[in-house]
Design a protein around this motif. Sequence first.
Motif, PDB file in Angstrom:
ATOM      1  N   ALA A   1     -19.367 -35.421 -10.518  1.00 27.61           N
ATOM      2  CA  ALA A   1     -19.750 -36.822 -10.726  1.00 27.61           C
ATOM      3  C   ALA A   1     -20.784 -37.306  -9.725  1.00 27.61           C
ATOM      4  O   ALA A   1     -21.465 -38.313  -9.981  1.00 27.61           O
ATOM      5  CB  ALA A   1     -18.509 -37.712 -10.646  1.00 27.61           C
ATOM      6  N   SER A   2     -20.919 -36.621  -8.575  1.00 27.95           N
ATOM      7  CA  SER A   2     -21.792 -37.127  -7.521  1.00 27.95           C
ATOM      8  C   SER A   2     -22.243 -35.984  -6.627  1.00 27.95           C
ATOM      9  O   SER A   2     -21.691 -34.886  -6.647  1.00 27.95           O
ATOM     10  CB  SER A   2     -21.063 -38.191  -6.689  1.00 27.95           C
ATOM     11  N   PHE A   3     -23.255 -36.282  -5.829  1.00 27.08           N
ATOM     12  CA  PHE A   3     -23.704 -35.372  -4.769  1.00 27.08           C
ATOM     13  C   PHE A   3     -24.067 -36.249  -3.577  1.00 27.08           C
ATOM     14  O   PHE A   3     -24.876 -37.167  -3.709  1.00 27.08           O
ATOM     15  CB  PHE A   3     -24.901 -34.527  -5.215  1.00 27.08           C
ATOM     16  N   LEU A   4     -23.446 -35.984  -2.437  1.00 24.67           N
ATOM     17  CA  LEU A   4     -23.551 -36.874  -1.288  1.00 24.67           C
ATOM     18  C   LEU A   4     -23.146 -38.290  -1.685  1.00 24.67           C
ATOM     19  O   LEU A   4     -23.689 -39.274  -1.185  1.00 24.67           O
ATOM     20  CB  LEU A   4     -24.962 -36.843  -0.692  1.00 24.67           C
ATOM     21  N   TRP A   5     -22.203 -38.368  -2.593  1.00 21.53           N
ATOM     22  CA  TRP A   5     -21.606 -39.598  -3.132  1.00 21.53           C
ATOM     23  C   TRP A   5     -22.573 -40.436  -3.965  1.00 21.53           C
ATOM     24  O   TRP A   5     -22.247 -41.548  -4.357  1.00 21.53           O
ATOM     25  CB  TRP A   5     -20.988 -40.446  -2.014  1.00 21.53           C
TER      26      TRP A   5
ATOM     27  N   VAL B   1      -8.520 -26.170 -11.874  1.00 24.18           N
ATOM     28  CA  VAL B   1      -8.844 -26.929 -10.666  1.00 24.18           C
ATOM     29  C   VAL B   1     -10.280 -26.589 -10.282  1.00 24.18           C
ATOM     30  O   VAL B   1     -10.652 -25.421 -10.261  1.00 24.18           O
ATOM     31  CB  VAL B   1      -7.943 -26.557  -9.468  1.00 24.18           C
ATOM     32  N   MET B   2     -11.078 -27.607  -9.962  1.00 23.81           N
ATOM     33  CA  MET B   2     -12.425 -27.356  -9.448  1.00 23.81           C
ATOM     34  C   MET B   2     -12.471 -27.773  -7.982  1.00 23.81           C
ATOM     35  O   MET B   2     -11.903 -28.802  -7.592  1.00 23.81           O
ATOM     36  CB  MET B   2     -13.475 -28.119 -10.260  1.00 23.81           C
ATOM     37  N   THR B   3     -13.131 -26.953  -7.174  1.00 27.38           N
ATOM     38  CA  THR B   3     -13.296 -27.269  -5.756  1.00 27.38           C
ATOM     39  C   THR B   3     -14.601 -26.654  -5.267  1.00 27.38           C
ATOM     40  O   THR B   3     -15.210 -25.832  -5.972  1.00 27.38           O
ATOM     41  CB  THR B   3     -12.099 -26.759  -4.928  1.00 27.38           C
ATOM     42  N   ALA B   4     -15.028 -27.064  -4.067  1.00 24.63           N
ATOM     43  CA  ALA B   4     -16.290 -26.555  -3.519  1.00 24.63           C
ATOM     44  C   ALA B   4     -16.198 -26.458  -2.008  1.00 24.63           C
ATOM     45  O   ALA B   4     -15.457 -27.204  -1.359  1.00 24.63           O
ATOM     46  CB  ALA B   4     -17.447 -27.470  -3.920  1.00 24.63           C
TER      47      ALA B   4
ATOM     48  N   PHE C   1     -16.904 -35.293  -6.514  1.00 23.60           N
ATOM     49  CA  PHE C   1     -16.069 -35.692  -7.641  1.00 23.60           C
ATOM     50  C   PHE C   1     -15.925 -37.211  -7.774  1.00 23.60           C
ATOM     51  O   PHE C   1     -14.977 -37.718  -8.355  1.00 23.60           O
ATOM     52  CB  PHE C   1     -14.693 -35.032  -7.531  1.00 23.60           C
ATOM     53  N   GLY C   2     -16.899 -37.938  -7.214  1.00 19.05           N
ATOM     54  CA  GLY C   2     -16.935 -39.374  -7.402  1.00 19.05           C
ATOM     55  C   GLY C   2     -16.127 -40.156  -6.392  1.00 19.05           C
ATOM     56  O   GLY C   2     -16.178 -41.381  -6.361  1.00 19.05           O
ATOM     57  N   ASP C   3     -15.347 -39.474  -5.562  1.00 18.33           N
ATOM     58  CA  ASP C   3     -14.583 -40.103  -4.490  1.00 18.33           C
ATOM     59  C   ASP C   3     -14.517 -39.090  -3.352  1.00 18.33           C
ATOM     60  O   ASP C   3     -15.462 -38.322  -3.176  1.00 18.33           O
ATOM     61  CB  ASP C   3     -13.201 -40.540  -4.982  1.00 18.33           C
TER      62      ASP C   3
ATOM     63  N   PHE D   1     -10.129 -31.471  -4.441  1.00 14.45           N
ATOM     64  CA  PHE D   1      -9.657 -30.680  -5.583  1.00 14.45           C
ATOM     65  C   PHE D   1      -9.663 -31.583  -6.810  1.00 14.45           C
ATOM     66  O   PHE D   1      -8.975 -32.610  -6.837  1.00 14.45           O
ATOM     67  CB  PHE D   1      -8.250 -30.135  -5.320  1.00 14.45           C
ATOM     68  N   GLU D   2     -10.439 -31.214  -7.813  1.00  7.76           N
ATOM     69  CA  GLU D   2     -10.583 -32.017  -9.026  1.00  7.76           C
ATOM     70  C   GLU D   2      -9.719 -31.442 -10.141  1.00  7.76           C
ATOM     71  O   GLU D   2      -9.896 -30.293 -10.560  1.00  7.76           O
ATOM     72  CB  GLU D   2     -12.042 -32.046  -9.471  1.00  7.76           C
TER      73      GLU D   2
END
Length: 544
Positions: free
Chosen positions: A110-114, A362-365, A471-473, A477-478
């Motif tokens: 949803a975002s990058f660097l918020w 689950v998505m994570t980075a 992930f927008g916040d 872990f999404e």
Amino acid sequence: MIGNMNPISRRRLLGLVALNSAAALGLDIVGSGPAAATGRREYSPAVVVGTGYGAAVTALRLGEAGIPTIMLEMGRLWDTPGADGRVFSDMLHPDRRSMWLKQRTELPLASFLWFGIDRRIERYTGVLDRVHHGDMSVYVGRGVGGGSLVNGAMAVTPKRATFAEAFPRVDADEMYRVYFPRAREGLGVNHIDPQWFAACEAYRYARVSGKHAERAGLTTRFVPSVYDFDYLRREEERAVPRSALASEVIFGNNHGKRSLDRTYLADALGTGLVSIQALRHVRAIERCGRPGGRGGARYVLTVDELDTTGRRVATRQLATRHLFLGAGSLGTTELLLRARDTGALPDLGGEIGQGWGPNGNVMTARANHAWDRTGATQSGMPALAIDAWDDPRHPVFAEVAPMPAGVELWVSLYLAITRNPERGHVVYDATSDRAVLRWDASNAQPSVQAAKALFDRLNAANHTAYRADLFGDTRTFETRFTYHPLGGAVLGVATDDYGRVPGHPGLYVTDSALVPGNLGVNPFVTITALAERNIERIVAEDLR
């Protein structure tokens, strides 16, 4: 490298010609159209709802058996280039082709660097839908070929013990000896050349994750694919138009991918007995009011014809003797629940709607060090996974996902599949006339715990940290979306052992609704193999 398929068959060539001809003429019907009109109602001996994996297998085998068959697909036929000469838009420059009836893209990140990264688009019957159900959203493909148009092409066969646990009443020996090989051949599964992988730029990002996994004492393995790895190699050489290397994946691939319209569906059309009707939304199923009428019809479908804005332009009825539901986990389950709860098919069992799960997604980075470059050019088709599925406490199969932004990001992204025993269920809401998924955010906690155990280990061994800006916040872990919706009409529970719906002769389920919530790997090879097994028995016993 295993990159090339067998020489194209005459049947497949005929099917591809039919698809291309329909596209050139701007038609939404492909094939000869075996329906016969009977007043205001049409009839076909067999109808398949959907054009995804289970549906495509079913239609092919019905056509081979000499049974005229209509396939109904809610999305459009994706074979016509737009003004830019491409059928699909890429992820960096999405347009109306990207999303189904949305005014804004809804990306998994949803975002990058918020900063938000979704973009406004024109409302249109695009190729990818994100269906929202409270704490869970489900990504589905909209178009002839279903999810094969928008997935990452990862063609993984589950571990035998996991399959046997999920399907205790299915002969695992037979599946691994006969039906999984048949499915892989039909799908055109191929494998990457390890030597090319070790040197190419396209998978620099995967090699970084592989090195980090090795440092943490974890095992990696290559992921088979239905993307042509030989084509991908030539993409890197700039010998062919780029697709996987041009930020194309979740909004469709213009080249290289062996989606179902290139394989099973083309073969089905090539039988001359299967037709596909696109932009058709099956709204309801009921018993035929005149049993024993033309062809011994048992079921009548109410079908809305749509235009490319999603507007209903006509409604018709289609009768059939043999009805195969392949509209996906939520689509198939919704049709059955609506039929049961409105009284159209009141004898459907209480097991319909049960056993739903998101395959433990689950998505994570992770944020990498400056010296661990992941590359500006990344293949959109994953080829490597961390395989910790045999971990006795926290089984995880984590695919190394791309971030094809066209610039260096120093980020390692993962789609993890975990073992999660939690199940949701689907109910019919009469007020909205739609199925509603009951899944609570707390149901995802076993998945988060398993993923955290693995990635904590990776971070500790490599002195890295999670990214909390994607992930927008601030979550790391999404779990609020899934690419792998499973269940709702579980094999051997809501159906018999071959997908037949009990008490309803001629009614079958043939898709991901049969899979009980969690499989351990990407599910489409299993869905395909189960469909091969089931339709073989159904043709032999029910249609002869």
